[in-house]
Design a protein around this motif. Structure first.
Motif, PDB file in Angstrom:
ATOM      1  N   ALA A 386       0.762  -1.020  -0.063  1.00  4.72           N
ATOM      2  CA  ALA A 386       0.091  -0.084   0.033  1.00  4.72           C
ATOM      3  C   ALA A 386       1.349   1.702   0.072  1.00  4.72           C
ATOM      4  CB  ALA A 386      -0.933   0.274   0.685  1.00  4.72           C
ATOM      5  N   LYS A 387       2.289   0.939  -0.276  1.00  8.64           N
ATOM      6  CA  LYS A 387       2.745   2.269   0.007  1.00  8.64           C
ATOM      7  C   LYS A 387       3.788   2.411  -1.197  1.00  8.64           C
ATOM      8  CE  LYS A 387       4.053   2.161   4.896  1.00  8.64           C
ATOM      9  NZ  LYS A 387       5.163   1.630   6.019  1.00  8.64           N
ATOM     10  N   THR A 388       4.367   1.457  -1.780  1.00 11.81           N
ATOM     11  CA  THR A 388       4.772   1.154  -3.352  1.00 11.81           C
ATOM     12  C   THR A 388       4.036   1.911  -4.020  1.00 11.81           C
ATOM     13  OG1 THR A 388       6.894  -0.146  -2.558  1.00 11.81           O
ATOM     14  CG2 THR A 388       7.502   0.304  -4.441  1.00 11.81           C
ATOM     15  N   MET A 389       4.831   2.763  -5.371  1.00 12.22           N
ATOM     16  CA  MET A 389       4.221   2.962  -6.115  1.00 12.22           C
ATOM     17  C   MET A 389       4.638   2.318  -7.490  1.00 12.22           C
ATOM     18  SD  MET A 389       2.539   7.532  -5.923  1.00 12.22           S
ATOM     19  CE  MET A 389       3.576   8.221  -5.210  1.00 12.22           C
ATOM     20  N   GLY A 390       3.941   2.635  -8.474  1.00 10.27           N
ATOM     21  CA  GLY A 390       4.307   1.684 -10.173  1.00 10.27           C
ATOM     22  C   GLY A 390       3.107   2.026 -10.505  1.00 10.27           C
ATOM     23  N   GLU A 391       2.847   2.034 -11.923  1.00 12.85           N
ATOM     24  CA  GLU A 391       2.474   2.171 -12.847  1.00 12.85           C
ATOM     25  C   GLU A 391       1.242   1.127 -13.164  1.00 12.85           C
ATOM     26  OE1 GLU A 391       1.682   3.717 -17.745  1.00 12.85           O
ATOM     27  OE2 GLU A 391       3.613   2.903 -17.335  1.00 12.85           O
ATOM     28  N   VAL A 392       0.512   1.114 -13.200  1.00 15.23           N
ATOM     29  CA  VAL A 392      -1.199   0.765 -13.657  1.00 15.23           C
ATOM     30  C   VAL A 392      -1.187   0.422 -15.020  1.00 15.23           C
ATOM     31  CG1 VAL A 392      -3.639  -0.428 -13.188  1.00 15.23           C
ATOM     32  CG2 VAL A 392      -2.508   1.764 -11.578  1.00 15.23           C
ATOM     33  N   MET A 393      -1.302  -1.294 -15.204  1.00 11.43           N
ATOM     34  CA  MET A 393      -1.369  -2.170 -16.446  1.00 11.43           C
ATOM     35  C   MET A 393      -2.182  -2.933 -16.383  1.00 11.43           C
ATOM     36  SD  MET A 393       2.890  -2.315 -17.134  1.00 11.43           S
ATOM     37  CE  MET A 393       4.120  -1.478 -16.856  1.00 11.43           C
ATOM     38  N   PHE A 394      -3.261  -3.608 -17.230  1.00 12.52           N
ATOM     39  CA  PHE A 394      -4.512  -4.221 -17.433  1.00 12.52           C
ATOM     40  C   PHE A 394      -3.354  -5.058 -19.099  1.00 12.52           C
ATOM     41  CE2 PHE A 394      -6.510  -0.366 -16.074  1.00 12.52           C
ATOM     42  CZ  PHE A 394      -7.126  -1.137 -15.886  1.00 12.52           C
TER      43      PHE A 394
END
Length: 552
Positions: A386-394
């Protein structure tokens, strides 16, 4: 496996056209479309769509040709979602807020052969055709859609055809042109961020079929729902629900304009069971004056998406009796791509906590194969902390075919075998994702990443705030600092200092806005705040560096 034979007996290309054909039998005399005093049954809607398809063929439309539409949520716009693909053509629905110059760009890029235009928008379409006439001779034919339940003024300087007259002279026994391959295009949607270099997103019959069924399932639509049209049908083909409502033999309640009073009136009059809308529509509902409200005749399920909804807005919608279903997606995912599915263990939590959980974007719906949050360079999944950000991918069957005439952009979007959303998010321990920002919206202040969504969620809890948006303001010392654009409720008044102090009491100081501007927020026709406009305004204010260093 030996013995299997793939043939027309056991394989038919998937297409949402079949939803209408079935409903015209099963729900033959039930109401399909309501618009003011106008009523159509499912039998009549099929007949009208076949007449429309026949008319298109008579006008020279061939399989794969593009047919454009510029109209609000009226019956003709609904019929075009079936009539155009029944002719083997590709429907291109255009944003009704675009000007003639932009419409001309899209008509040229799509090579539309015909454009259907609502009578109130004829000046925009005619202006676009006038612009096109300066550089080309093969101009699209223009079909005007007049008002159905009242006489419409003759508003065009010149027009080729009129919609109802066109239908009246065509055949109801038209033989529908079915797709030879379910991957054939059914529609073309231009992204909401359209510029002079437009991105035309290609939808297939297969993707539209699957996403329509997915939206039915996660909206908990039983047979014969009553759906109120607040989502523009031009936006991701109305989140695929023109086709979805047909699959369930529902009633489409059409409305030209969306207002809080109109929403409550239509729900009361037609016993609406389902509707959809961006968070701005939900905000309009919860802030409606008391004399515009009416008691709900029953539970109304609302699908929201298009922008992350503030938890406070979700909480207040639930208080009014609406059941909110939160979805998230892109034009490139046929609209809805995820669903925040409710978990029984959340029932024991406070309403405020439940609203925060429901504001998450959740997991992929049943029509989408995979969803993940990844490092955009290494493509490694981020930890579920719930902290490390990344890019949402589908990844899946309800991802677009690609961008029209732009192979490079398509390859870039599919780089690494995933559709890259351009959205930043985190993954929770339960696997649910939560958006933090668009890559282009994230604010980096003094080396710290600031999620504009988090700051906006806090602003929406202030009792005086009606609408709010956060963008970065240039700063020579910190790089940039949060700048809040706020619209206040009519009965409230407050000052910038009070708003800033409120945010600082709920957020780390570096995340609180340093600037507050009280003004209306510019929006797209789908209810999204046009942050690029606000960024330009913030940039024009200049740097806050001298003040920032001393106060932060």
């Amino acid at each position: 496996m030996e013995g299997g034979i793939r043939c027309s007996t056991n394989y038919v290309p998937l297409s949402p056209i079949s939803f209408l054909e079935r409903s015209a039998i099963v729900y033959r005399d039930r109401t399909s479309v309501v618009y003011g005093s106008v009523r159509f049954t499912w039998r009549q809607t099929l007949e009208r769509c076949k007449r429309l398809a026949s008319a298109l063929v008579q006008l020279g439309i061939s399989p794969g040709d593009v047919v454009a539409a510029l109209a609000p949520n009226i019956p003709a716009m609904y019929e075009l979602h079936f009539g155009v693909p029944m002719a083997g053509a590709v429907l291109c629905t255009l944003n009704t807020r675009l000007d003639s110059a932009m419409i001309s760009v899209l008509l040229k890029h799509s090579e539309a052969k015909i454009i259907f235009v609502d009578y109130q928008l004829i000046h925009v379409a005619q202006g676009a055709i006038d612009i096109l006439s300066k550089t080309r001779t093969n101009l699209p034919l223009l079909v005007v859609i007049q008002e159905l339940d009242q006489p419409s003024p003759d508003v065009s300087r010149s027009r080729d055809f009129e919609y109802e007259s066109l239908l009246a002279r065509e055949r109801v026994d038209f033989e529908v042109r079915r797709p030879k391959d379910e991957w054939d295009p059914i529609s073309l949607n231009y992204t909401s961020g359209t510029t002079s270099n437009p991105k035309g997103v290609i939808y297939s019959h297969r993707g539209a079929y699957l996403n329509s069924l997915a939206t039915i399932l996660f909206n908990e639509m039983l047979s014969m729902p009553v759906y109120l049209w607040c989502v523009p049908m031009f936006h991701c083909n109305g989140w695929c629900l023109p086709w979805g409502v047909a699959a369930q033999g529902g009633t489409n309640v059409c409305q030209r304009n969306v207002t809080a009073k109109g929403i409550f009136d239509q729900i009361s009059q037609h016993k609406v069971t389902h509707m959809g809308g961006a968070p701005t529509v939900l905000n309009m509902i919860i802030n409606a004056p008391e004399n515009d409200r009416k008691p709900l005749p029953g539970k109304v399920t609302v699908m929201t998406g298009g922008a992350p909804p503030p938890s406070q807005v979700l909480f207040k919608m639930e208080e009014l009796g609406f059941g909110v279903i939160h979805s998230y997606g892109l034009t490139e995912t046929y609209g809805p791509g995820t669903i925040c599915t409710w978990k029984p263990e959340w029932d024991s939590l406070s309403r405020e906590s439940q609203a925060k959980l429901k504001a998450r974007q959740g997991l992929q719906h049943i029509g989408m194969e995979e969803l993940d949050v990844k490092d955009p360079v290494t493509l490694k999944s981020v930890p579920p902390d719930a902290k490390t950000m990344g890019e949402v991918m589908f990844r899946g069957n309800t991802v677009m075919n690609g961008y029209l005439k732009d192979v490079k952009a398509t390859k870039d979007a599919f780089n690494g075998g995933w559709l890259r959303s351009g959205d930043l998010g985190v993954k929770h321990p339960d696997g649910y994702i939560e958006l933090k920002d668009r890559l282009k919206d994230i604010i980096i202040s003094g080396g710290e990443n600031i999620s504009t969504i988090e700051v906006e969620s806090v602003l929406y809890t202030h009792p005086a705030v009606l609408e709010a948006a956060i963008v970065g303001r240039p700063d020579d010392y910190w790089g940039e600092t949060p700048c809040a654009f706020v619209k206040l409720k009519d009965e409230f008044n407050t000052c910038a200092e009070e708003i800033i102090n409120f945010c600082r009491s709920h957020l780390p100081h570096y995340m609180a806005p340093r600037t507050v501007v009280f003004d209306d927020l510019p929006k797209t026709a789908t209810g999204k705040v046009q942050k690029y406009v606000l960024r330009q305004k913030a940039k024009a204010m200049g740097s806050l560096s001298k003040k920032s260093k001393s106060k932060l």
